[in-house]
Write an enzyme that holds these catalytic residues in place. Structure first.
Site, PDB file in Angstrom:
ATOM      1  CB  CYS A 104     -91.511 -73.297  -7.629  1.00  0.00           C
ATOM      2  SG  CYS A 104     -91.308 -72.628  -9.309  1.00  0.00           S
ATOM      3  CG  HIS A 123     -87.855 -74.034  -5.980  1.00  0.00           C
ATOM      4  ND1 HIS A 123     -87.931 -75.055  -6.952  1.00  0.00           N
ATOM      5  CD2 HIS A 123     -87.967 -72.991  -6.677  1.00  0.00           C
ATOM      6  CE1 HIS A 123     -88.310 -74.547  -7.801  1.00  0.00           C
ATOM      7  NE2 HIS A 123     -88.435 -73.340  -7.984  1.00  0.00           N
ATOM      8  CG  ASN A 142     -87.610 -73.547 -11.506  1.00  0.00           C
ATOM      9  OD1 ASN A 142     -88.383 -74.303 -11.027  1.00  0.00           O
ATOM     10  ND2 ASN A 142     -87.829 -72.018 -11.401  1.00  0.00           N
TER      11      ASN A 142
HETATM   12  N1  ACO Z   1     -77.843 -64.851 -21.537  1.00  0.00           N
HETATM   13  C1  ACO Z   1     -77.077 -63.962 -21.636  1.00  0.00           C
HETATM   14  N2  ACO Z   1     -77.337 -62.674 -20.742  1.00  0.00           N
HETATM   15  C2  ACO Z   1     -78.466 -62.689 -20.233  1.00  0.00           C
HETATM   16  C3  ACO Z   1     -79.202 -63.667 -20.275  1.00  0.00           C
HETATM   17  C4  ACO Z   1     -78.961 -64.828 -21.018  1.00  0.00           C
HETATM   18  N3  ACO Z   1     -79.709 -66.139 -20.918  1.00  0.00           N
HETATM   19  N4  ACO Z   1     -80.271 -63.373 -19.462  1.00  0.00           N
HETATM   20  C5  ACO Z   1     -80.434 -62.149 -19.114  1.00  0.00           C
HETATM   21  N5  ACO Z   1     -78.917 -61.591 -19.340  1.00  0.00           N
HETATM   22  C6  ACO Z   1     -78.577 -60.355 -19.537  1.00  0.00           C
HETATM   23  C7  ACO Z   1     -79.658 -59.326 -19.388  1.00  0.00           C
HETATM   24  O1  ACO Z   1     -80.374 -58.994 -20.363  1.00  0.00           O
HETATM   25  C8  ACO Z   1     -78.774 -58.052 -18.345  1.00  0.00           C
HETATM   26  O2  ACO Z   1     -78.250 -57.339 -19.644  1.00  0.00           O
HETATM   27  P1  ACO Z   1     -78.078 -55.696 -19.382  1.00  0.00           P
HETATM   28  O3  ACO Z   1     -77.391 -55.481 -18.220  1.00  0.00           O
HETATM   29  O4  ACO Z   1     -77.326 -55.491 -20.653  1.00  0.00           O
HETATM   30  O5  ACO Z   1     -79.353 -55.231 -19.378  1.00  0.00           O
HETATM   31  C9  ACO Z   1     -77.851 -59.014 -17.720  1.00  0.00           C
HETATM   32  O6  ACO Z   1     -77.498 -60.145 -18.246  1.00  0.00           O
HETATM   33  C10 ACO Z   1     -77.837 -58.938 -16.219  1.00  0.00           C
HETATM   34  O7  ACO Z   1     -79.590 -59.442 -16.135  1.00  0.00           O
HETATM   35  P2  ACO Z   1     -79.951 -59.466 -14.537  1.00  0.00           P
HETATM   36  O8  ACO Z   1     -81.463 -59.910 -14.597  1.00  0.00           O
HETATM   37  O9  ACO Z   1     -79.439 -58.361 -13.594  1.00  0.00           O
HETATM   38  O10 ACO Z   1     -79.383 -60.838 -14.090  1.00  0.00           O
HETATM   39  P3  ACO Z   1     -79.504 -61.567 -12.755  1.00  0.00           P
HETATM   40  O11 ACO Z   1     -77.899 -61.823 -12.230  1.00  0.00           O
HETATM   41  O12 ACO Z   1     -80.374 -61.099 -11.798  1.00  0.00           O
HETATM   42  O13 ACO Z   1     -79.922 -63.182 -13.269  1.00  0.00           O
HETATM   43  C11 ACO Z   1     -81.775 -64.313 -13.343  1.00  0.00           C
HETATM   44  C12 ACO Z   1     -81.059 -63.373 -13.944  1.00  0.00           C
HETATM   45  C13 ACO Z   1     -81.067 -65.863 -13.770  1.00  0.00           C
HETATM   46  C14 ACO Z   1     -83.187 -64.462 -14.056  1.00  0.00           C
HETATM   47  C15 ACO Z   1     -82.015 -64.277 -11.761  1.00  0.00           C
HETATM   48  O14 ACO Z   1     -82.402 -62.823 -11.581  1.00  0.00           O
HETATM   49  C16 ACO Z   1     -82.924 -65.312 -11.286  1.00  0.00           C
HETATM   50  O15 ACO Z   1     -82.744 -66.678 -10.956  1.00  0.00           O
HETATM   51  N6  ACO Z   1     -84.105 -64.912 -10.440  1.00  0.00           N
HETATM   52  C17 ACO Z   1     -85.033 -65.774 -10.020  1.00  0.00           C
HETATM   53  C18 ACO Z   1     -86.022 -66.135 -10.864  1.00  0.00           C
HETATM   54  C19 ACO Z   1     -86.715 -67.427 -10.397  1.00  0.00           C
HETATM   55  O16 ACO Z   1     -86.373 -68.037  -9.643  1.00  0.00           O
HETATM   56  N7  ACO Z   1     -87.826 -67.583 -11.040  1.00  0.00           N
HETATM   57  C20 ACO Z   1     -88.563 -68.767 -10.918  1.00  0.00           C
HETATM   58  C21 ACO Z   1     -89.423 -68.491  -9.709  1.00  0.00           C
HETATM   59  S1  ACO Z   1     -90.210 -70.164  -9.283  1.00  0.00           S
HETATM   60  C22 ACO Z   1     -91.746 -70.714 -10.348  1.00  0.00           C
HETATM   61  O17 ACO Z   1     -92.887 -70.336  -9.663  1.00  0.00           O
HETATM   62  C23 ACO Z   1     -91.558 -70.955 -11.427  1.00  0.00           C
END
Ligand code: ACO
Length: 329
Positions: free
Chosen positions: A116, A256, A286
């Protein structure tokens, strides 16, 4: 008067797929909810390509708009960089396909892969050529088509990503205008936080890799979240310091667009006001390398960014990579 040492963005363009996929649409695909996606990411919908839309196709549309706005013919482009991790094919490069579409016969064309952060890596590379005076006009495209690499059965990732393209034309500009500072970084030790296991030369596509869903994105979201906030803050401060500015001098931050909460944390740590950050994640999710150029193009078109505004651009992505730049618009 233009100076060889001053380098700037003189025009922008964008292209997004026509299909909108809302959070409600995703509720019918995986166990998720509009409420969860909105509150945890800020995303409401994303654009996804149909069978007629490609990486090089969207890049070409965005490029034509940017070229027209710059008043340049394709033949006047010396260098065409396509920042992408999702080219149409393994070979040739997407950049060569875009070059052919545009008939930009005088351009050297290559792809640049930095997740990204691709657009900011491209900006930094183009800056070196233009500063050195070896090239006159650079077309830089940030484009990614992530939807084919998303496992639509994995709610952890499928709600986050979208497709799109943004393009800019870069040339020498008046002294004091344009890029004030830019810096790019990488940490390959963190490669395992965001990757596609198969489909490359170490694990070519096969019936087994497809059956095991190894051609889809795997991501450690929470680890990237922490990394993203820290590096966005650090790199923004570094580029501001490089050009003798502080956050108090900034008109806008263009971060970003990966997660609204990442943006909010970074904003708070930088001591910026909510109105100083530009956001469109609710509409596109994203879109990787396209994220910043699409955000920039919309802001310019809507008149939010005005001549003389001081902008900080900052990103992070697969690699892991990160980078930032300061622009006097
Ligand atoms: N719907 C409902 N529940 C969900 C979903 C969903 N879509 N996705 C995850 N959950 C659940 C998980 O299973 C977890 O449940 P559990 O507690 O029963 O295990 C709970 O929600 C919490 O999960 P977390 O992973 O702790 O949630 P978090 O608040 O960290 O959010 C997220 C997850 C959105 C992925 C966040 O961590 C994030 O945005 N991280 C950065 C990712 C990113 O930017 N990636 C791209 C990089 S750039 C590139 O090069 C492409």
């Amino acid at each position: 008067m233009v100076s060889r040492s001053a380098v700037g963005i003189v025009s922008t363009g964008r292209a997004l797929p026509v299909s909108h996929v809302s959070n409600q649409d995703l509720e019918t695909v995986v166990e998720t909810s509009d409420q969860w996606i909105t509150s945890r990411t800020g995303i409401k919908e994303r654009r996804i390509v149909n069978s007629d839309e490609t990486c090089s196709g969207l890049a070409t549309i965005a490029s034509k708009i940017a070229l027209e706005r710059a008043g340049l013919r394709p033949a006047e482009i010396d260098l065409l960089i396509v920042a992408t991790v999702t080219p149409d094919r393994q070979m040739p490069s997407a950049a060569c396909l875009v070059q052919a579409n545009l008939q930009a016969y005088n351009a050297a064309a290559f792809d640049l892969a930095a997740g990204c952060t691709g657009f900011l890596f491209g900006l930094n590379v183009a800056e070196q050529y233009l500063k050195a005076g070896t090239l006159k006009n650079v077309l830089l495209v940030g484009v990614d088509i992530l939807s084919p690499f998303v496992n639509w059965q994995d709610r952890n990732t499928c709600v986050l990503f979208g497709d799109g393209a943004g393009a800019v034309v870069m040339t020498n500009v008046e002294p004091g205008r344009g890029l004030q500072a830019s810096k790019i970084f990488s940490d390959g030790h963190k490669a395992g936080l965001l990757y596609v296991p198969s489909g490359g030369s170490s694990s070519p596509a096969s019936l087994r890799t497809v059956r095991e869903r190894r051609h889809y994105i795997r991501m450690n979201g929470p680890e990237i979240f922490k990394f993203a906030v820290n590096t966005m803050v650090d790199s923004t401060l570094q580029v501001l310091e490089m050009c003798g500015k502080t956050t108090a001098d900034l008109d806008y931050l263009l971060p970003h667009q990966a997660n609204r909460r990442i943006i909010n944390f970074a904003l708070k740590r930088l001591g910026l006001k909510p109105e100083q950050v530009l956001v469109n994640i609710h509409r596109y999710g994203n879109i990787s390398s396209a994220s910043i150029p699409v955000l920039l193009d919309e802001a310019v078109e809507q008149g939010n960014i005005k001549e003389g505004d001081l902008l900080a651009l900052v990103s992070f992505g697969a690699g892991l990579t990160w980078g930032a730049a300061v622009l006097n618009w």
